[in-house]
Design a protein around this motif. Structure first.
Motif, mmCIF file in Angstrom:
data_model
loop_
_atom_site.group_PDB
_atom_site.id
_atom_site.type_symbol
_atom_site.label_atom_id
_atom_site.label_comp_id
_atom_site.label_asym_id
_atom_site.label_seq_id
_atom_site.Cartn_x
_atom_site.Cartn_y
_atom_site.Cartn_z
ATOM 1 N N MET A 1 0.846 -1.176 0.000
ATOM 2 C CA MET A 1 0.000 0.000 0.000
ATOM 3 C C MET A 1 0.889 1.236 0.000
ATOM 4 N N LYS A 2 0.497 2.203 -0.782
ATOM 5 C CA LYS A 2 1.207 3.480 -0.784
ATOM 6 C C LYS A 2 0.444 4.463 0.095
ATOM 7 N N TYR A 3 1.184 5.378 0.700
ATOM 8 C CA TYR A 3 0.595 6.359 1.601
ATOM 9 C C TYR A 3 0.980 7.761 1.145
ATOM 10 N N ARG A 4 0.154 8.723 1.505
ATOM 11 C CA ARG A 4 0.459 10.119 1.200
ATOM 12 C C ARG A 4 -0.055 11.008 2.324
ATOM 13 N N LYS A 5 0.412 12.241 2.306
ATOM 14 C CA LYS A 5 0.007 13.198 3.335
ATOM 15 C C LYS A 5 -1.449 13.596 3.127
ATOM 16 N N PHE A 6 -2.211 13.665 4.204
ATOM 17 C CA PHE A 6 -3.630 14.013 4.164
ATOM 18 C C PHE A 6 -3.779 15.510 4.419
ATOM 19 N N GLY A 7 -3.971 16.238 3.332
ATOM 20 C CA GLY A 7 -4.171 17.687 3.442
ATOM 21 C C GLY A 7 -3.063 18.364 4.219
ATOM 22 N N HIS A 8 -3.451 19.283 5.069
ATOM 23 C CA HIS A 8 -2.475 20.040 5.860
ATOM 24 C C HIS A 8 -2.223 19.420 7.226
ATOM 25 N N THR A 9 -2.813 18.268 7.481
ATOM 26 C CA THR A 9 -2.681 17.632 8.794
ATOM 27 C C THR A 9 -1.306 17.019 9.005
ATOM 28 N N GLY A 10 -0.664 16.620 7.915
ATOM 29 C CA GLY A 10 0.610 15.919 8.037
ATOM 30 C C GLY A 10 0.441 14.428 8.272
ATOM 31 N N TRP A 11 -0.796 13.959 8.443
ATOM 32 C CA TRP A 11 -1.036 12.536 8.647
ATOM 33 C C TRP A 11 -0.724 11.777 7.365
ATOM 34 N N LYS A 12 -0.182 10.590 7.498
ATOM 35 C CA LYS A 12 0.024 9.703 6.361
ATOM 36 C C LYS A 12 -1.139 8.723 6.316
ATOM 37 N N VAL A 13 -1.848 8.709 5.192
ATOM 38 C CA VAL A 13 -2.974 7.789 5.032
ATOM 39 C C VAL A 13 -2.813 7.024 3.727
ATOM 40 N N SER A 14 -3.468 5.884 3.638
ATOM 41 C CA SER A 14 -3.374 5.070 2.428
ATOM 42 C C SER A 14 -3.964 5.818 1.235
ATOM 43 N N GLU A 15 -3.358 5.611 0.068
ATOM 44 C CA GLU A 15 -3.863 6.247 -1.153
ATOM 45 C C GLU A 15 -5.230 5.699 -1.542
ATOM 46 N N ILE A 16 -5.511 4.487 -1.120
ATOM 47 C CA ILE A 16 -6.803 3.862 -1.406
ATOM 48 C C ILE A 16 -7.668 3.964 -0.165
ATOM 49 N N GLY A 17 -8.864 4.514 -0.336
ATOM 50 C CA GLY A 17 -9.790 4.627 0.772
ATOM 51 C C GLY A 17 -10.836 3.529 0.719
ATOM 52 N N TYR A 18 -11.422 3.260 1.859
ATOM 53 C CA TYR A 18 -12.463 2.244 1.953
ATOM 54 C C TYR A 18 -13.787 2.933 2.234
ATOM 55 N N GLY A 19 -14.698 2.918 1.257
ATOM 56 C CA GLY A 19 -16.021 3.494 1.441
ATOM 57 C C GLY A 19 -16.893 2.551 2.248
ATOM 58 N N MET A 20 -17.453 3.056 3.322
ATOM 59 C CA MET A 20 -18.191 2.207 4.250
ATOM 60 C C MET A 20 -19.686 2.174 3.967
ATOM 61 N N TRP A 21 -20.059 2.422 2.731
ATOM 62 C CA TRP A 21 -21.459 2.431 2.307
ATOM 63 C C TRP A 21 -22.159 1.120 2.665
ATOM 64 N N GLY A 22 -21.479 0.014 2.490
ATOM 65 C CA GLY A 22 -22.067 -1.302 2.731
ATOM 66 C C GLY A 22 -22.408 -1.585 4.181
ATOM 67 N N MET A 23 -21.965 -0.723 5.082
ATOM 68 C CA MET A 23 -22.240 -0.935 6.502
ATOM 69 C C MET A 23 -23.404 -0.065 6.979
ATOM 70 N N ALA A 24 -24.186 0.458 6.054
ATOM 71 C CA ALA A 24 -25.228 1.427 6.397
ATOM 72 C C ALA A 24 -26.630 0.827 6.422
ATOM 73 N N GLU A 25 -26.727 -0.471 6.432
ATOM 74 C CA GLU A 25 -28.011 -1.167 6.493
ATOM 75 C C GLU A 25 -28.922 -0.837 5.310
#
Length: 63
Positions: A1-25
């Motif tokens: 997995m590749k990571y990049r900086k999240f906006g101006h926060t400086g946090w490193k997050v995965s380039e691929i996000g997981y949409g949690m739509w399927g957990m919404a009943e």
């Protein structure tokens, strides 16, 4: 997995996000499958989890 900086926060997050739509009943949702797919994403290094509210706003904005 590749990571990049999240906006101006400086946090490193995965380039691929997981949409949690399927957990919404939604019609036809499956808790066991949702949990398995979320666990698989985390196991593969995904740490950018996108909650349902964000997805709904993005979907509505595009239509």
């Amino acid at each position: 997995m590749k990571y990049r900086k999240f906006g101006h926060t400086g946090w490193k997050v995965s380039e691929i996000g997981y949409g949690m739509w399927g957990m919404a009943e939604w019609t036809g949702y499956n808790d066991k499958q949702s949990i398995r797919s979320l666990q698989k994403a985390v196991d593969l290094g995904c740490d950018f989890l996108i909650p349902l509210g964000v997805m709904v706003k993005a979907t509505v904005k595009n239509y």
